[in-house]
Design a protein around this motif. Structure first.
Motif, PDB file in Angstrom:
ATOM      1  N   VAL A 169      -4.618   4.742   2.364  1.00 40.22           N
ATOM      2  CA  VAL A 169      -3.305   4.148   2.610  1.00 40.22           C
ATOM      3  C   VAL A 169      -2.520   5.112   3.483  1.00 40.22           C
ATOM      4  O   VAL A 169      -2.377   6.282   3.151  1.00 40.22           O
ATOM      5  CB  VAL A 169      -2.552   3.875   1.291  1.00 40.22           C
ATOM      6  CG1 VAL A 169      -1.177   3.284   1.570  1.00 40.22           C
ATOM      7  CG2 VAL A 169      -3.365   2.952   0.392  1.00 40.22           C
ATOM      8  N   CYS A 170      -2.044   4.621   4.606  1.00 37.19           N
ATOM      9  CA  CYS A 170      -1.265   5.461   5.505  1.00 37.19           C
ATOM     10  C   CYS A 170       0.089   4.810   5.764  1.00 37.19           C
ATOM     11  O   CYS A 170       0.362   3.718   5.295  1.00 37.19           O
ATOM     12  CB  CYS A 170      -2.026   5.715   6.808  1.00 37.19           C
ATOM     13  SG  CYS A 170      -2.501   4.240   7.703  1.00 37.19           S
ATOM     14  N   GLY A 184     -16.707   2.448   7.302  1.00 32.95           N
ATOM     15  CA  GLY A 184     -16.900   2.073   5.903  1.00 32.95           C
ATOM     16  C   GLY A 184     -15.688   2.300   5.011  1.00 32.95           C
ATOM     17  O   GLY A 184     -15.783   2.156   3.794  1.00 32.95           O
ATOM     18  N   LYS A 185     -14.556   2.642   5.595  1.00 31.39           N
ATOM     19  CA  LYS A 185     -13.323   2.870   4.838  1.00 31.39           C
ATOM     20  C   LYS A 185     -12.327   1.771   5.163  1.00 31.39           C
ATOM     21  O   LYS A 185     -12.147   1.394   6.322  1.00 31.39           O
ATOM     22  CB  LYS A 185     -12.666   4.210   5.209  1.00 31.39           C
ATOM     23  CG  LYS A 185     -13.586   5.392   5.226  1.00 31.39           C
ATOM     24  CD  LYS A 185     -13.954   5.807   3.848  1.00 31.39           C
ATOM     25  CE  LYS A 185     -14.809   7.063   3.918  1.00 31.39           C
ATOM     26  NZ  LYS A 185     -15.472   7.355   2.696  1.00 31.39           N
ATOM     27  N   CYS A 186     -11.660   1.279   4.131  1.00 31.27           N
ATOM     28  CA  CYS A 186     -10.578   0.319   4.324  1.00 31.27           C
ATOM     29  C   CYS A 186      -9.306   1.136   4.564  1.00 31.27           C
ATOM     30  O   CYS A 186      -8.903   1.932   3.720  1.00 31.27           O
ATOM     31  CB  CYS A 186     -10.427  -0.554   3.086  1.00 31.27           C
ATOM     32  SG  CYS A 186      -9.039  -1.694   3.203  1.00 31.27           S
ATOM     33  N   ILE A 187      -8.690   0.959   5.723  1.00 36.66           N
ATOM     34  CA  ILE A 187      -7.471   1.685   6.076  1.00 36.66           C
ATOM     35  C   ILE A 187      -6.319   0.689   6.093  1.00 36.66           C
ATOM     36  O   ILE A 187      -6.369  -0.322   6.798  1.00 36.66           O
ATOM     37  CB  ILE A 187      -7.618   2.400   7.430  1.00 36.66           C
ATOM     38  CG1 ILE A 187      -8.819   3.347   7.359  1.00 36.66           C
ATOM     39  CG2 ILE A 187      -6.342   3.145   7.779  1.00 36.66           C
ATOM     40  CD1 ILE A 187      -9.136   4.042   8.656  1.00 36.66           C
ATOM     41  N   VAL A 188      -5.293   0.999   5.286  1.00 32.67           N
ATOM     42  CA  VAL A 188      -4.189   0.065   5.070  1.00 32.67           C
ATOM     43  C   VAL A 188      -2.855   0.749   5.348  1.00 32.67           C
ATOM     44  O   VAL A 188      -2.637   1.883   4.946  1.00 32.67           O
ATOM     45  CB  VAL A 188      -4.179  -0.434   3.603  1.00 32.67           C
ATOM     46  CG1 VAL A 188      -3.016  -1.378   3.349  1.00 32.67           C
ATOM     47  CG2 VAL A 188      -5.495  -1.087   3.251  1.00 32.67           C
ATOM     48  N   ASN A 189      -1.970   0.029   6.023  1.00 36.91           N
ATOM     49  CA  ASN A 189      -0.567   0.427   6.133  1.00 36.91           C
ATOM     50  C   ASN A 189       0.222  -0.770   5.617  1.00 36.91           C
ATOM     51  O   ASN A 189       0.133  -1.862   6.167  1.00 36.91           O
ATOM     52  CB  ASN A 189      -0.191   0.739   7.578  1.00 36.91           C
ATOM     53  CG  ASN A 189       1.224   1.271   7.710  1.00 36.91           C
ATOM     54  OD1 ASN A 189       2.120   0.875   6.978  1.00 36.91           O
ATOM     55  ND2 ASN A 189       1.424   2.161   8.662  1.00 36.91           N
ATOM     56  N   ALA A 190       0.972  -0.557   4.542  1.00 33.42           N
ATOM     57  CA  ALA A 190       1.722  -1.658   3.921  1.00 33.42           C
ATOM     58  C   ALA A 190       2.976  -2.018   4.694  1.00 33.42           C
ATOM     59  O   ALA A 190       3.624  -3.014   4.395  1.00 33.42           O
ATOM     60  CB  ALA A 190       2.088  -1.286   2.487  1.00 33.42           C
ATOM     61  N   GLY A 191       3.349  -1.244   5.693  1.00 36.66           N
ATOM     62  CA  GLY A 191       4.571  -1.508   6.440  1.00 36.66           C
ATOM     63  C   GLY A 191       5.737  -0.789   5.799  1.00 36.66           C
ATOM     64  O   GLY A 191       5.580   0.282   5.238  1.00 36.66           O
ATOM     65  N   LEU A 243      -0.285  -5.351  -1.920  1.00 34.51           N
ATOM     66  CA  LEU A 243      -0.956  -5.242  -3.211  1.00 34.51           C
ATOM     67  C   LEU A 243      -2.367  -4.736  -2.944  1.00 34.51           C
ATOM     68  O   LEU A 243      -3.083  -5.295  -2.109  1.00 34.51           O
ATOM     69  CB  LEU A 243      -1.050  -6.602  -3.908  1.00 34.51           C
ATOM     70  CG  LEU A 243       0.236  -7.190  -4.458  1.00 34.51           C
ATOM     71  CD1 LEU A 243      -0.029  -8.602  -4.994  1.00 34.51           C
ATOM     72  CD2 LEU A 243       0.797  -6.314  -5.553  1.00 34.51           C
ATOM     73  N   ILE A 244      -2.730  -3.676  -3.645  1.00 28.79           N
ATOM     74  CA  ILE A 244      -4.061  -3.124  -3.467  1.00 28.79           C
ATOM     75  C   ILE A 244      -4.817  -3.283  -4.774  1.00 28.79           C
ATOM     76  O   ILE A 244      -4.385  -2.797  -5.815  1.00 28.79           O
ATOM     77  CB  ILE A 244      -3.995  -1.645  -3.057  1.00 28.79           C
ATOM     78  CG1 ILE A 244      -3.273  -1.536  -1.708  1.00 28.79           C
ATOM     79  CG2 ILE A 244      -5.393  -1.041  -2.979  1.00 28.79           C
ATOM     80  CD1 ILE A 244      -3.045  -0.131  -1.247  1.00 28.79           C
ATOM     81  N   GLY A 245      -5.889  -4.018  -4.711  1.00 26.71           N
ATOM     82  CA  GLY A 245      -6.739  -4.266  -5.866  1.00 26.71           C
ATOM     83  C   GLY A 245      -8.121  -4.562  -5.330  1.00 26.71           C
ATOM     84  O   GLY A 245      -8.528  -3.987  -4.322  1.00 26.71           O
ATOM     85  N   PRO A 246      -8.820  -5.495  -5.961  1.00 22.89           N
ATOM     86  CA  PRO A 246     -10.124  -5.867  -5.404  1.00 22.89           C
ATOM     87  C   PRO A 246      -9.993  -6.380  -3.960  1.00 22.89           C
ATOM     88  O   PRO A 246     -10.882  -6.199  -3.150  1.00 22.89           O
ATOM     89  CB  PRO A 246     -10.613  -6.985  -6.328  1.00 22.89           C
ATOM     90  CG  PRO A 246      -9.865  -6.790  -7.597  1.00 22.89           C
ATOM     91  CD  PRO A 246      -8.545  -6.186  -7.214  1.00 22.89           C
ATOM     92  N   GLU A 247      -8.867  -6.983  -3.665  1.00 23.45           N
ATOM     93  CA  GLU A 247      -8.552  -7.444  -2.309  1.00 23.45           C
ATOM     94  C   GLU A 247      -7.285  -6.747  -1.847  1.00 23.45           C
ATOM     95  O   GLU A 247      -6.466  -6.327  -2.665  1.00 23.45           O
ATOM     96  CB  GLU A 247      -8.325  -8.968  -2.293  1.00 23.45           C
ATOM     97  CG  GLU A 247      -9.487  -9.790  -2.805  1.00 23.45           C
ATOM     98  CD  GLU A 247     -10.686  -9.732  -1.880  1.00 23.45           C
ATOM     99  OE1 GLU A 247     -10.486  -9.680  -0.655  1.00 23.45           O
ATOM    100  OE2 GLU A 247     -11.829  -9.724  -2.387  1.00 23.45           O
ATOM    101  N   ILE A 248      -7.092  -6.643  -0.552  1.00 23.34           N
ATOM    102  CA  ILE A 248      -5.859  -6.109   0.026  1.00 23.34           C
ATOM    103  C   ILE A 248      -4.995  -7.303   0.411  1.00 23.34           C
ATOM    104  O   ILE A 248      -5.443  -8.176   1.155  1.00 23.34           O
ATOM    105  CB  ILE A 248      -6.142  -5.247   1.279  1.00 23.34           C
ATOM    106  CG1 ILE A 248      -7.120  -4.124   0.976  1.00 23.34           C
ATOM    107  CG2 ILE A 248      -4.835  -4.735   1.877  1.00 23.34           C
ATOM    108  CD1 ILE A 248      -6.643  -3.104  -0.022  1.00 23.34           C
ATOM    109  N   GLU A 249      -3.785  -7.347  -0.112  1.00 22.91           N
ATOM    110  CA  GLU A 249      -2.857  -8.426   0.219  1.00 22.91           C
ATOM    111  C   GLU A 249      -1.609  -7.828   0.840  1.00 22.91           C
ATOM    112  O   GLU A 249      -0.807  -7.203   0.154  1.00 22.91           O
ATOM    113  CB  GLU A 249      -2.465  -9.205  -1.030  1.00 22.91           C
ATOM    114  CG  GLU A 249      -3.598  -9.929  -1.706  1.00 22.91           C
ATOM    115  CD  GLU A 249      -3.132 -10.666  -2.945  1.00 22.91           C
ATOM    116  OE1 GLU A 249      -2.076 -11.325  -2.880  1.00 22.91           O
ATOM    117  OE2 GLU A 249      -3.815 -10.556  -3.974  1.00 22.91           O
TER     118      GLU A 249
END
Length: 106
Positions: free
Chosen positions: A26-27, A40-47, A62-68
């Protein structure tokens, strides 16, 4: 210390995450939401909730089994008026951003 954006080339990000063991990174800092896979890494910025860019609402995820990645609308006019009344430094700039968000970030 590197900045990762939604459009940062894969080749630039890959060495940044090569030694990270976690599967989700998470960045932040750019205030723009994205969810992408690199090496192979999921990189997420929630804003950003308080100073979103390229969005018309509070951005979060929301970070869980899926990224929402989500966006919540609010009363922009009221928020802008409250910011001006608050007396915080740079209130006019924040008020303007709430009413006219930038595509590039704050």
């Amino acid at each position: 210390m590197e900045v990762i954006r939604g459009d940062t080339p894969y080749e630039e990000i890959e060495p940044m995450v090569a030694h990270v063991r976690e599967s989700i990174i998470v960045c932040g800092h750019t205030h723009i939401q994205f969810d992408r896979m690199v090496a192979g890494k999921c990189i997420v910025n929630a804003g950003s909730v308080g100073l979103p860019s390229a969005a018309r609402g509070a951005c979060w995820g929301l970070i869980g089994p899926e990224i929402e990645l989500r966006e919540t609308l609010y009363d922009f006019e009221r928020a802008a008026a409250d910011i001006l009344k608050s007396g915080v430094p740079m209130a006019q700039d924040f008020e303007d951003h709430v009413l006219h968000p930038s595509e590039e970030g704050p």
